[in-house]
Design a protein around this motif. Structure first.
Motif, mmCIF file in Angstrom:
data_model
loop_
_atom_site.group_PDB
_atom_site.id
_atom_site.type_symbol
_atom_site.label_atom_id
_atom_site.label_comp_id
_atom_site.label_asym_id
_atom_site.label_seq_id
_atom_site.Cartn_x
_atom_site.Cartn_y
_atom_site.Cartn_z
ATOM 1 N N MET A 1 0.736 -1.393 0.021
ATOM 2 C CA MET A 1 0.135 -0.083 0.042
ATOM 3 C C MET A 1 0.908 1.244 0.217
ATOM 4 S SD MET A 1 -2.809 1.428 2.938
ATOM 5 C CE MET A 1 -3.897 0.304 2.592
ATOM 6 N N LEU A 9 -7.693 6.242 2.499
ATOM 7 C CA LEU A 9 -8.258 4.735 3.284
ATOM 8 C C LEU A 9 -8.681 5.347 4.669
ATOM 9 C CD1 LEU A 9 -9.312 2.099 3.257
ATOM 10 C CD2 LEU A 9 -7.059 1.322 4.025
ATOM 11 N N PHE A 88 -3.974 -1.263 16.557
ATOM 12 C CA PHE A 88 -4.687 -1.858 15.535
ATOM 13 C C PHE A 88 -4.408 -1.544 14.086
ATOM 14 C CE2 PHE A 88 -8.721 -1.784 12.667
ATOM 15 C CZ PHE A 88 -9.140 -3.124 12.875
ATOM 16 N N ARG A 90 -1.537 -0.464 13.071
ATOM 17 C CA ARG A 90 0.066 -0.699 12.762
ATOM 18 C C ARG A 90 0.054 -2.246 12.498
ATOM 19 N NH1 ARG A 90 3.128 -0.867 17.136
ATOM 20 N NH2 ARG A 90 1.570 -0.026 18.597
ATOM 21 N N ARG A 91 -0.801 -3.045 13.265
ATOM 22 C CA ARG A 91 -0.922 -4.314 12.952
ATOM 23 C C ARG A 91 -1.544 -4.655 11.573
ATOM 24 N NH1 ARG A 91 -2.043 -4.844 18.563
ATOM 25 N NH2 ARG A 91 -4.371 -4.839 18.243
ATOM 26 N N LEU A 92 -2.311 -3.987 11.073
ATOM 27 C CA LEU A 92 -2.804 -4.008 9.706
ATOM 28 C C LEU A 92 -1.654 -3.543 8.571
ATOM 29 C CD1 LEU A 92 -6.314 -2.683 9.975
ATOM 30 C CD2 LEU A 92 -5.784 -4.964 9.726
ATOM 31 N N GLY A 93 -0.708 -3.069 9.050
ATOM 32 C CA GLY A 93 0.364 -2.918 7.890
ATOM 33 C C GLY A 93 0.169 -1.569 7.376
ATOM 34 N N ILE A 94 -0.402 -0.746 7.841
ATOM 35 C CA ILE A 94 -0.923 0.826 7.322
ATOM 36 C C ILE A 94 0.499 1.599 7.396
ATOM 37 C CG2 ILE A 94 -1.926 3.089 7.538
ATOM 38 C CD1 ILE A 94 -4.060 1.078 7.226
ATOM 39 N N ALA B 79 3.460 -7.449 9.599
ATOM 40 C CA ALA B 79 2.019 -7.403 9.866
ATOM 41 C C ALA B 79 1.396 -8.269 8.732
ATOM 42 C CB ALA B 79 1.726 -5.993 9.756
ATOM 43 N N PHE B 103 -12.968 -2.489 5.741
ATOM 44 C CA PHE B 103 -11.748 -1.564 6.048
ATOM 45 C C PHE B 103 -10.683 -2.337 6.399
ATOM 46 C CE2 PHE B 103 -8.901 0.097 9.228
ATOM 47 C CZ PHE B 103 -8.165 1.245 8.485
ATOM 48 N N VAL B 104 -10.620 -3.417 6.998
ATOM 49 C CA VAL B 104 -9.557 -4.427 7.316
ATOM 50 C C VAL B 104 -9.157 -4.939 5.944
ATOM 51 C CG1 VAL B 104 -8.718 -6.652 8.213
ATOM 52 C CG2 VAL B 104 -9.898 -4.871 9.481
ATOM 53 N N ALA B 106 -9.392 -3.715 2.970
ATOM 54 C CA ALA B 106 -8.635 -2.766 2.147
ATOM 55 C C ALA B 106 -7.346 -2.262 2.678
ATOM 56 C CB ALA B 106 -9.602 -1.538 2.140
ATOM 57 N N ALA B 107 -7.282 -2.156 3.901
ATOM 58 C CA ALA B 107 -5.890 -1.907 4.449
ATOM 59 C C ALA B 107 -4.781 -2.882 4.386
ATOM 60 C CB ALA B 107 -6.122 -2.035 6.053
ATOM 61 N N ARG B 108 -5.485 -4.388 4.157
ATOM 62 C CA ARG B 108 -4.214 -5.532 3.913
ATOM 63 C C ARG B 108 -4.307 -5.425 2.263
ATOM 64 N NH1 ARG B 108 -2.177 -7.738 8.457
ATOM 65 N NH2 ARG B 108 -3.613 -7.964 10.159
#
Lengths: 412, 236
Positions: A1, A9, A88, A90-94, B79, B103-104, B106-108
């Motif tokens: 991303m 997002l 949350f 950070r753990r999603l890798g944003i 992650a 959302f999860v 899309a974020a992934r």
């Protein structure tokens, strides 16, 4: 991303979350936000000339700059590093830069809200807005950019284990010394805000040009801050959570004693609520009680010695009013922090809403008395006896509004 | 398979809170397809250990690798490989279950169509079908946990970390979740699970890490594990 996708997002997420208040309107959510805002805006409107720096002088310009920069510099740390969803996301890798972008925008909104609030006394007294608005905007934007940089730099230094020389003056606690960079980080935006205000307000004719230069320089700082934030975040964000750990309070921190002093006149259930709320307020928002004494001593001495001067009465009223509003903010924050929890426990204990409201009011009034009592005494001695009672009435009134907002914010 | 490719490798991990040592040189691996139990009394450091793995706590020493990635130096790589259900999951109260999972996804960076199908499958599996439009703030504790589990499994992680994740789940949903985890393990995913249900850990896991008290630990494998699973207990 990519960073831009991440920002998009997250902005979409924020918009969806904010629109919940419109899609699913709830009285408690609206009242919890609206009451403090109305209280603060109303106070600034009524304070009028007392709350309005004189921007025709250099001192007034610098004061307005400090007033604009202060809240921004203090809010920067929680906005950047303490959002509830930090772990949350950070753990999603944003990407960290996307997180920075959105949080920087949030802090910018805080800065603009502060500028708007500072304009209220100018509007209420029908003063020209151009100069104060320009000065406050320049100060707020400079404080915003320098806050981002100073906090991100402090995070890099703190997570790297470095220690600032000045931190050694913070006392014997090694944890506090290790966080020294963070303790001093809000000073930079304060200084930058004051300097930007002085620079922008130095000459009315060239003000747009000066403001443009301040904004350009501020925006130039932001990428540097973003880089530092991205470097710091993975290690510092969890560290920030650990810094918030509070060791058990010592015995002097205020033990829970039910039915002490004048509170004995209250019904027993109300006494219990008052004692609990007073202890939680004292431990969680210790600053609210501690800040009262220095302000009260200085202001009471000022009105005793020079209460005849309208200028002295004005700044004393402003300082004490701001402190009462800040204490009210702590009471409302207590309600927000116990959302959906304490009320259930109170209901199980058979507490009625009236018990909770009266108990919280008594705790809030007790907190405000630290300021109101010395002020009432000082005002009675220095100015007039009737005015002293007004301070007690004001404290009781603010405590009542704050308690109502606090319980509303606590929700179901 | 090299060590770098292991779903989880923990080496000499140390963590203390002020002067109190909680984790002292903890070392273990979790291999593909494996389920490793994490057992210990309250306050022994189970959540701290998981927090150090997921980068929610900063270790004072040692190293952690998730699929070969350092969660602090390469947070996005770690992650992407990890699915984590914390003891107290975070859910946006203002979003519905479907919105949160969208959302999860899309974020992934997941494909919208494929993730929608996987979301529907996971929600049905966990007994949440029909609750898609429920706001997260209206969910019961168990439903909230199920939503967090669906969010953690959506991207088919290679390393699944469950911190007391079966708490609050009804028996049927717990059974379905275990079956799903077995299927993921068969595909090569690994699971590290902490729980106070020692009988379940003994029955389902193949190895264990026992934290009898803060600062002490013991890896149970081979004969030690067989002996422990016959009579599960928290003492060393």
């Amino acid at each position: 991303m990519r960073t831009s996708e991440g920002v998009q997002l997250l902005l979409h997420l924020d918009a969806r979350r904010i629109s919940d208040a419109l899609r699913n309107p709830r009285l408690d959510a609206w009242a919890g936000v609206a009451l403090p805002v109305v209280l603060a805006a109303g106070g600034l409107w009524l304070a009028g000339g007392s709350a309005r720096p004189d921007v025709s002088t250099a001192d007034g310009v610098i004061l307005l700059g400090l007033l604009a920069a202060g809240p921004v510099s203090l809010q920067a740390y929680p906005v950047l590093f303490r959002p509830a969803d930090d772990g949350f996301l950070r753990r999603l890798g944003i990407p960290a830069r996307a997180l920075f972008g959105v949080r920087a925008l949030r802090l910018l909104l805080v800065a603009l809200a502060v500028v708007l609030a500072l304009m209220i006394p100018f509007v209420s007294t029908r003063q020209p807005l151009a100069r104060p608005l320009g000065v406050a905007l320049a100060a707020a934007v400079a404080a915003w950019a320098v806050s981002l940089w100073a906090q991100a730099r402090a995070a890099v230094r703190t997570s790297g284990g470095g220690r600032s020389l000045a931190a050694n003056f913070l006392g014997p606690d090694p944890e506090l010394i290790a966080a020294g960079w963070l303790v001093f980080a809000p000073l930079y935006p304060l200084v930058a805000g004051a300097a930007a205000a002085r620079f922008a307000g130095a000459d009315v004719g060239s003000m747009p040009l000066r403001m443009g230069l301040v904004i350009f320089l501020s925006l130039a700082v932001v990428p540097v801050a973003a880089g530092a934030f991205a470097r710091a975040l993975p290690r510092f964000a969890p560290h920030a959570g650990e810094l918030a750990y509070a060791p058990p309070p010592d015995a002097s921190g205020g033990e829970l004693v039910i039915g002490r002093g004048i509170a004995r006149v209250l019904p027993r259930r109300v006494q219990a609520v008052r004692a609990r709320d007073a202890v939680v307020l004292g431990r969680r928002y210790r600053w609210a009680g501690r800040a009262a004494w220095p302000v009260a001593i200085v202001c009471a001495l000022a009105v005793i010695r020079a209460g005849g001067s309208p200028a002295v009465r004005a700044w004393v009223t402003l300082a004490c009013g701001l402190l009462l509003v800040a204490q009210a903010g702590a009471v409302v924050a207590l309600g927000r922090s116990e959302r959906g929890r304490t009320r259930g426990m109170d209901r199980a204990l058979g507490m009625r809403l009236g018990d909770r409201l009266l108990g919280r009011w008594a705790a809030a009034f007790g907190l405000a008395l630290g300021l109101a009592l010395p002020m009432a005494a000082g005002w009675s001695i220095g100015i007039d006896a009737a005015g002293g009672g007004t301070w007690l009435a004001a404290a009781a009134g603010v405590a009542a509004v704050a308690s109502l907002a606090s319980l509303t914010a606590a929700g179901r | 398979m090299t060590e770098a490719a292991l779903p989880l490798a923990v080496r000499a991990l140390r963590k203390k809170y002020r002067r109190r040592v909680v984790l002292d040189a903890v070392t273990f691996d979790v291999r593909p397809g494996e389920a490793v139990a994490l057992a210990g009394p309250n306050g022994a450091g189970k959540s701290t250990l998981i927090g150090c793995i997921t980068a929610d706590r900063v270790p004072d020493g040692g190293e952690v690798r998730i699929c070969g990635a350092d969660p602090f130096a390469e947070p996005r790589a770690a992650a992407g490989c990890m699915g984590f259900v914390p003891e107290q999951p975070f859910l946006y109260p203002e979003l519905s279950v479907a919105e949160l999972l969208r959302f999860v996804a899309a974020a992934r960076g997941l494909d919208p169509d494929a993730s929608a199908a996987e979301t529907a499958r996971l929600l049905a599996l966990l007994g949440l079908a029909g609750a898609e439009q429920t706001l997260c703030r209206e969910l019961s504790q168990g439903m909230g946990r199920k939503t967090a589990i669906a969010a953690a499994l959506l991207h088919r992680p290679r390393m699944i970390l469950l911190d007391e994740a079966l708490n609050g789940l009804d028996r049927t949903s717990a059974g379905h979740l275990v079956a799903e985890l077995d299927a993921r393990r068969a595909e090569g995913a690994a699971v590290l699970i902490s729980s106070h249900d020692l009988d379940f850990l003994a029955e389902w896991c193949g190895r264990g890490l026992l934290l009898p008290s803060a600062g002490t630990w013991r890896l149970l494998e081979g004969g030690d594990w067989d002996a422990w699973r016959r009579a599960p207990r928290l003492e060393p």
